[in-house]
Design an enzyme around this catalytic site. Structure first.
Site, PDB file in Angstrom:
ATOM      1  CE  LYS A  53      -1.749   2.579   2.934  1.00  0.00           C
ATOM      2  NZ  LYS A  53      -1.231   3.778   2.231  1.00  0.00           N
ATOM      3  CD  GLU A  96      13.956   1.009   7.720  1.00  0.00           C
ATOM      4  OE1 GLU A  96      14.453   2.065   8.397  1.00  0.00           O
ATOM      5  OE2 GLU A  96      14.814   0.162   7.532  1.00  0.00           O
ATOM      6  CB  CYS A 146      13.368   9.551   7.642  1.00  0.00           C
ATOM      7  SG  CYS A 146      14.062   8.450   6.266  1.00  0.00           S
ATOM      8  CD  GLU A 172      10.334  13.024  11.466  1.00  0.00           C
ATOM      9  OE1 GLU A 172       9.224  12.219  11.870  1.00  0.00           O
ATOM     10  OE2 GLU A 172      11.213  12.486  10.505  1.00  0.00           O
TER      11      GLU A 172
HETATM   12  P1  NAD Z   1       2.666   7.989   7.838  1.00  0.00           P
HETATM   13  O1  NAD Z   1       3.129   6.928   9.139  1.00  0.00           O
HETATM   14  O2  NAD Z   1       1.653   8.813   7.958  1.00  0.00           O
HETATM   15  O3  NAD Z   1       2.478   6.929   6.470  1.00  0.00           O
HETATM   16  C1  NAD Z   1       3.253   6.209   6.306  1.00  0.00           C
HETATM   17  C2  NAD Z   1       2.231   5.099   5.489  1.00  0.00           C
HETATM   18  O4  NAD Z   1       1.572   4.555   6.437  1.00  0.00           O
HETATM   19  C3  NAD Z   1       1.561   5.329   4.166  1.00  0.00           C
HETATM   20  O5  NAD Z   1       1.591   4.404   3.381  1.00  0.00           O
HETATM   21  C4  NAD Z   1       0.399   5.692   4.891  1.00  0.00           C
HETATM   22  O6  NAD Z   1      -0.709   5.750   3.971  1.00  0.00           O
HETATM   23  C5  NAD Z   1       0.211   4.535   5.934  1.00  0.00           C
HETATM   24  N1  NAD Z   1      -0.674   4.983   7.019  1.00  0.00           N
HETATM   25  C6  NAD Z   1      -0.888   6.206   7.527  1.00  0.00           C
HETATM   26  N2  NAD Z   1      -1.789   5.967   8.632  1.00  0.00           N
HETATM   27  C7  NAD Z   1      -1.907   4.861   8.634  1.00  0.00           C
HETATM   28  C8  NAD Z   1      -2.754   3.979  10.032  1.00  0.00           C
HETATM   29  N3  NAD Z   1      -3.453   4.540  10.706  1.00  0.00           N
HETATM   30  N4  NAD Z   1      -2.620   2.644   9.548  1.00  0.00           N
HETATM   31  C9  NAD Z   1      -1.997   2.093   8.556  1.00  0.00           C
HETATM   32  N5  NAD Z   1      -1.278   2.620   7.698  1.00  0.00           N
HETATM   33  C10 NAD Z   1      -1.170   4.023   7.911  1.00  0.00           C
HETATM   34  O7  NAD Z   1       4.148   8.748   7.631  1.00  0.00           O
HETATM   35  P2  NAD Z   1       4.054   9.921   6.547  1.00  0.00           P
HETATM   36  O8  NAD Z   1       3.784  11.458   7.165  1.00  0.00           O
HETATM   37  O9  NAD Z   1       3.364   9.817   5.362  1.00  0.00           O
HETATM   38  O10 NAD Z   1       5.664   9.842   6.249  1.00  0.00           O
HETATM   39  C11 NAD Z   1       6.498  10.763   7.101  1.00  0.00           C
HETATM   40  C12 NAD Z   1       7.092   9.994   7.906  1.00  0.00           C
HETATM   41  O11 NAD Z   1       7.799   8.783   7.635  1.00  0.00           O
HETATM   42  C13 NAD Z   1       8.126  10.611   8.935  1.00  0.00           C
HETATM   43  O12 NAD Z   1       8.059  10.329  10.397  1.00  0.00           O
HETATM   44  C14 NAD Z   1       9.565  10.002   8.372  1.00  0.00           C
HETATM   45  O13 NAD Z   1      10.705  10.297   9.366  1.00  0.00           O
HETATM   46  C15 NAD Z   1       9.078   8.629   8.367  1.00  0.00           C
HETATM   47  N6  NAD Z   1      10.067   7.959   7.081  1.00  0.00           N
HETATM   48  C16 NAD Z   1      10.976   7.183   7.707  1.00  0.00           C
HETATM   49  C17 NAD Z   1      11.737   6.559   7.055  1.00  0.00           C
HETATM   50  C18 NAD Z   1      12.767   5.539   7.169  1.00  0.00           C
HETATM   51  O14 NAD Z   1      13.468   4.638   6.439  1.00  0.00           O
HETATM   52  N7  NAD Z   1      12.908   5.350   8.561  1.00  0.00           N
HETATM   53  C19 NAD Z   1      11.778   6.896   5.475  1.00  0.00           C
HETATM   54  C20 NAD Z   1      10.906   7.878   5.167  1.00  0.00           C
HETATM   55  C21 NAD Z   1       9.971   8.430   5.923  1.00  0.00           C
END
Ligand code: NAD
Length: 478
Positions: free
Chosen positions: A175, A250, A284, A381
């Site tokens: 997804k 991650e 990130c 963050e």
């Molecule tokens: P997010 O956690 O909101 O979303 C990430 C993924 O999870 C997306 O596919 C989203 O649709 C899904 N998601 C969102 N809410 C969900 C839920 N309740 N249940 C299941 N899935 C859900 O993150 P974001 O705001 O889109 O991305 C930014 C975050 O991602 C930042 O905190 C960043 O640091 C982190 N990030 C980490 C890495 C890493 O490798 N450690 C890499 C890139 C981004």
């Protein structure tokens, strides 16, 4: 032109959702709607799970060499199409075209690397204590995988999961983020055209919380891999616990960068100015807490602010753009709050500090000096184009401040002393440490965090291992 058909991939066929629900995909540089993204119904998700179970049987039964042939063909197709896919990526994510094309090239490289590495999922023979017994440790694919990925790297976040799983012999349902679906679709099409059997990759979209709770509750999948926020990581871990699925997390980061007294100042300023604002700071591993030794502080701040103020902000499609928009309007309000809070606590705004008015979700590249540790931005963050800078005077003090965050993804140091570098490499609580440069992610090296930044690695041999399980076999009298 946004040249991609927004569809779900279920059992080898690209199609609409069975209940006809959808949501718009928006270009963050203009606010324009690029297309309608179908949502998977519960029945569609069940079909995707059944297809992943069947696809797993087929893919696992193939030899690593056969899987290699299909994956390397997919890698070639990705590389051939990198300009077109990069364009889709920029339209939906906003980052400059050169960054997008580079990211798609990474997707090709990682796919090629995992195609090869899948041939090396070695087990081992352990000498036995009993005569006539042979003890074998086997590595097997873990089973169908569920993957959830953030929008900030629409190609690499998705491909590290797809290629890692496929290289290990697993099927996968992904997804991708609903903000950036076209990149994942265009990449997956390369695997389909390369001859991937039906069901080995499924692509679904929907309301994230609903999709994840339905998929993860199913016993079909054996592993959950998330790239996303710490908050969502905690939710998915709880869901995974109900069927005891293994997870790779991650998650978020808040990377400290320490510029020591003996740093090469020009290298520190130039390197940090270039990396901090990549993808508008929505990375990130982006440096988000700048600790600069008091002896260099004024010169660093001046040079860094000058470089930052000169950045060309605009639509990522336009030549010469160095920084694009943020992903969504709601993120601009968060940036304003963080800046206002820091100012109220004594920080100075050296450049930027506000939204850029007009179409799209642009926030000016921002440098804050003299930011106290009590400012929210030093613990939350920011995930945006703001660089908060503060001074330090001693090694012990700065390491303690750098390690004060619950996160532990990337950390960076600038020093010309081998002794300082070696000590800090050991002392920093982080999964990644960059010394005098910032490239902490390649196809062949492990990438991942500690503490609330998650656990498990992607890329490198660790990234393949994440999709393998261990079986011990002991034989006698054969
Ligand atoms: P997010 O956690 O909101 O979303 C990430 C993924 O999870 C997306 O596919 C989203 O649709 C899904 N998601 C969102 N809410 C969900 C839920 N309740 N249940 C299941 N899935 C859900 O993150 P974001 O705001 O889109 O991305 C930014 C975050 O991602 C930042 O905190 C960043 O640091 C982190 N990030 C980490 C890495 C890493 O490798 N450690 C890499 C890139 C981004």
């Amino acid at each position: 032109m946004y040249d991609v058909a927004l569809k779900l991939l279920i059992n080898g066929a690209w199609r609409e959702g069975s209940e006809g629900k959808s949501e718009p995909v928006v270009n963050p540089a203009t606010g324009e709607v690029l297309g309608q993204l179908p949502h998977a119904s519960v029945a569609d998700l069940d079909e995707a799970l059944a297809a992943a179970a069947d696809g797993f049987k087929v893919w696992k039964a193939m030899t690593a060499q056969e899987r290699y042939v299909i994956m390397s063909k997919a890698a070639d197709l990705i590389e051939q199409r990198k300009d077109a896919i990069g364009r889709i990526l920029t339209l939906e994510n906003g980052k400059p075209l050169a960054e997008s094309v580079g990211e798609v090239q990474f997707a090709a490289d990682a796919t090629r690397w995992y195609a090869e590495e899948g041939k090396r999922a070695y087990g081992r023979i352990v000498p036995a204590r009993i005569p006539g017994v042979r003890q074998i440790v086997l590595k097997e694919p873990v089973g169908p995988v569920l993957a959830f990925a953030a929008w900030n790297f629409p190609a690499s976040n998705v491909i590290r999961k797809i290629s890692g799983a496929l290289g290990a012999g697993c099927s996968i349902i992904v997804k991708p983020a609903e903000e950036t679906p076209g990149t994942a679709i265009a990449l997956t099409q390369c695997f389909v055209e390369a001859g991937l059997p039906a069901g080995v990759i499924g692509i679904v979209f929907g309301v994230p919380g609903e999709v994840s709770s339905h998929l993860i509750a199913s016993p079909v999948a054996k592993k959950v891999s998330l790239t996303g926020s710490t908050q969502v990581g905690k939710v998915l871990q709880r869901l995974a616990a109900t069927t005891v699925k293994r997870t790779t997390m991650e998650l978020g980061g808040h990377a400290p960068v320490i510029v020591f007294e003996d740093a090469d100042l020009d290298n520190a300023v130039n390197t940090l100015a270039m990396f901090k604002f990549r993808n508008a700071g929505q990375v990130c591993t982006s440096p988000t807490r700048f600790y600069v030794h008091e002896s260099l502080y004024d010169r660093f701040v001046e040079g860094f602010a000058q470089r930052t103020a000169a950045l060309k902000v605009g639509n990522g499609i336009d030549a010469g753009t160095q920084m694009g928009p943020m992903i969504a309007e709601r993120r601009l309000a968060v940036m304003v709050e963080l800046v206002e809070d820091a100012k109220a606590k004594g920080a100075r705004v050296l450049t930027g500090g506000a939204r850029i008015e007009g179409a799209g979700y642009f926030f000016a590249p921002t440098v804050l000096a003299d930011v106290p540790d009590t400012a929210r931005i030093m613990s939350e963050e920011p995930f945006g184009p703001i660089a908060p800078i503060t001074r330090f005077s001693s090694y012990d003090e700065v390491i303690e401040r750098a390690n004060s965050s619950p996160y532990g993804l990337a950390s960076f140091i600038f020093t010309q002393s081998l002794a300082t570098a070696a000590k800090a490499e050991g002392d920093l609580n982080a999964g990644l440490v960059g010394v005098n440069h910032m490239v902490v992610s390649t196809a062949e090296t492990p990438f991942g965090g500690v503490n609330e930044s998650g656990f498990g690695s992607e890329s490198g041999i660790e990234g393949l291992d994440a999709f393998l399980r261990t079986k011990f076999v002991t034989e006698r009298g054969i």
